[in-house]
Design a protein around this motif. Structure first.
Motif, mmCIF file in Angstrom:
data_model
loop_
_atom_site.group_PDB
_atom_site.id
_atom_site.type_symbol
_atom_site.label_atom_id
_atom_site.label_comp_id
_atom_site.label_asym_id
_atom_site.label_seq_id
_atom_site.Cartn_x
_atom_site.Cartn_y
_atom_site.Cartn_z
ATOM 1 N N UNK A 115 0.790 -1.244 -0.038
ATOM 2 C CA UNK A 115 -0.083 0.064 0.091
ATOM 3 C C UNK A 115 0.872 1.304 -0.034
ATOM 4 N N UNK A 116 1.880 1.535 0.765
ATOM 5 C CA UNK A 116 2.825 2.312 0.930
ATOM 6 C C UNK A 116 3.566 2.751 -0.398
ATOM 7 N N UNK A 117 3.725 1.600 -1.032
ATOM 8 C CA UNK A 117 4.786 1.740 -2.387
ATOM 9 C C UNK A 117 4.069 2.023 -3.603
ATOM 10 N N UNK A 118 2.640 2.413 -3.478
ATOM 11 C CA UNK A 118 2.049 2.656 -4.551
ATOM 12 C C UNK A 118 1.705 4.015 -4.594
ATOM 13 N N UNK A 119 2.403 4.811 -5.379
ATOM 14 C CA UNK A 119 2.104 6.411 -5.502
ATOM 15 C C UNK A 119 0.605 6.645 -5.984
ATOM 16 N N UNK A 120 -0.092 5.973 -6.669
ATOM 17 C CA UNK A 120 -1.573 6.225 -7.198
ATOM 18 C C UNK A 120 -2.481 6.336 -6.118
ATOM 19 N N UNK A 121 -2.254 5.535 -4.997
ATOM 20 C CA UNK A 121 -3.116 5.434 -4.127
ATOM 21 C C UNK A 121 -3.082 6.855 -3.401
ATOM 22 N N UNK A 122 -2.144 7.616 -3.308
ATOM 23 C CA UNK A 122 -2.169 8.986 -2.797
ATOM 24 C C UNK A 122 -2.566 10.171 -3.578
ATOM 25 N N UNK A 123 -2.670 9.788 -4.758
ATOM 26 C CA UNK A 123 -3.045 10.974 -5.860
ATOM 27 C C UNK A 123 -4.306 10.673 -6.393
ATOM 28 N N UNK A 124 -5.012 9.419 -6.447
ATOM 29 C CA UNK A 124 -6.240 9.101 -7.060
ATOM 30 C C UNK A 124 -7.290 8.758 -5.808
ATOM 31 N N UNK A 125 -6.745 8.313 -4.762
ATOM 32 C CA UNK A 125 -7.797 7.675 -3.939
ATOM 33 C C UNK A 125 -8.015 8.748 -2.708
ATOM 34 N N UNK A 126 -7.414 10.029 -2.610
ATOM 35 C CA UNK A 126 -7.796 10.926 -1.891
ATOM 36 C C UNK A 126 -7.123 10.843 -0.413
ATOM 37 N N UNK A 127 -6.198 9.985 -0.576
ATOM 38 C CA UNK A 127 -5.263 10.031 0.745
ATOM 39 C C UNK A 127 -4.318 11.331 0.728
ATOM 40 N N UNK A 150 12.046 2.071 -25.313
ATOM 41 C CA UNK A 150 12.264 0.649 -25.399
ATOM 42 C C UNK A 150 12.286 -0.170 -24.046
ATOM 43 N N UNK A 151 11.408 0.444 -23.115
ATOM 44 C CA UNK A 151 11.243 0.046 -21.773
ATOM 45 C C UNK A 151 10.682 -1.277 -21.863
ATOM 46 N N UNK A 152 11.475 -2.249 -21.280
ATOM 47 C CA UNK A 152 10.790 -3.679 -21.176
ATOM 48 C C UNK A 152 10.339 -3.863 -19.807
ATOM 49 N N UNK A 153 10.641 -2.981 -18.938
ATOM 50 C CA UNK A 153 10.420 -3.316 -17.374
ATOM 51 C C UNK A 153 8.986 -3.039 -16.939
ATOM 52 N N UNK A 154 8.453 -1.918 -17.593
ATOM 53 C CA UNK A 154 6.881 -1.828 -17.279
ATOM 54 C C UNK A 154 6.197 -1.118 -18.615
ATOM 55 N N UNK A 155 4.854 -0.766 -18.660
ATOM 56 C CA UNK A 155 4.275 -0.650 -19.628
ATOM 57 C C UNK A 155 4.343 0.728 -19.602
ATOM 58 N N UNK A 156 4.420 1.347 -20.913
ATOM 59 C CA UNK A 156 4.613 2.933 -21.134
ATOM 60 C C UNK A 156 3.472 3.550 -20.448
ATOM 61 N N UNK A 157 2.539 3.112 -20.543
ATOM 62 C CA UNK A 157 1.079 3.819 -20.060
ATOM 63 C C UNK A 157 1.257 3.990 -18.432
ATOM 64 N N UNK A 158 1.973 3.414 -17.556
ATOM 65 C CA UNK A 158 1.963 3.585 -16.214
ATOM 66 C C UNK A 158 2.659 4.992 -15.880
ATOM 67 N N UNK A 159 3.598 5.143 -16.603
ATOM 68 C CA UNK A 159 4.278 6.485 -16.436
ATOM 69 C C UNK A 159 3.439 7.850 -17.190
ATOM 70 N N UNK A 160 2.914 7.240 -18.007
ATOM 71 C CA UNK A 160 1.828 8.175 -18.680
ATOM 72 C C UNK A 160 0.605 8.738 -17.450
ATOM 73 N N UNK A 161 0.167 7.652 -17.057
ATOM 74 C CA UNK A 161 -0.857 7.742 -15.900
ATOM 75 C C UNK A 161 -0.411 8.525 -14.638
ATOM 76 N N UNK A 162 0.760 7.898 -13.996
ATOM 77 C CA UNK A 162 1.290 8.844 -13.186
ATOM 78 C C UNK A 162 1.563 10.373 -13.310
ATOM 79 N N UNK A 163 2.009 10.814 -14.780
ATOM 80 C CA UNK A 163 2.079 11.990 -14.841
ATOM 81 C C UNK A 163 0.802 12.776 -14.993
ATOM 82 N N UNK A 164 -0.203 12.315 -15.349
ATOM 83 C CA UNK A 164 -1.564 12.684 -15.580
ATOM 84 C C UNK A 164 -2.213 13.031 -14.271
ATOM 85 N N UNK A 165 -1.823 11.955 -13.287
ATOM 86 C CA UNK A 165 -2.645 12.152 -12.305
ATOM 87 C C UNK A 165 -2.018 13.361 -11.173
#
Length: 109
Positions: free
Chosen positions: A30-42, A57-72
């Protein structure tokens, strides 16, 4: 609600089930997930400046993860969000030499 795993993910399901009762692990996840603190009101103390670089060419994570983080981050009104996708670079090399130092100078002046 039971989690549904694809048929070919049986090893993942077994590992997940083994950890389900681990309260310490649950807290860490729970503490590691930054989306919890941005999208869930905490509420938490947040930085005023963010710089996100992702390699095309990132093979470690989906490119959409960083886009979602930046938008949030932008939607949360935390401050400045400097996002860029670096062409033809993998995960750990998604930056141009010296660029991060110039960015730091720019936000500190």
């Amino acid at each position: 609600m039971a989690r549904q795993f694809p048929r070919d993910a049986a090893p993942l399901e077994a590992a997940w089930t083994a950890c389900e009762g681990d309260e310490e692990l649950s807290t860490k996840l729970r503490l590691v997930n930054p989306l919890r603190y941005l999208a869930c009101g905490e509420e938490s103390r947040r930085a005023r400046h963010y710089r996100i670089r992702v390699g095309a060419r990132d093979a470690d994570t989906s490119l959409s993860v960083s886009v979602i983080l930046a938008l949030l981050l932008s939607d949360a009104g935390v401050g400045t969000v400097d996002y860029a996708m670096v062409w033809d670079q993998p995960h750990s090399e998604a930056d141009y030499p010296g660029e991060v130092l110039a960015w730091i100078d720019g936000i500190c002046l």
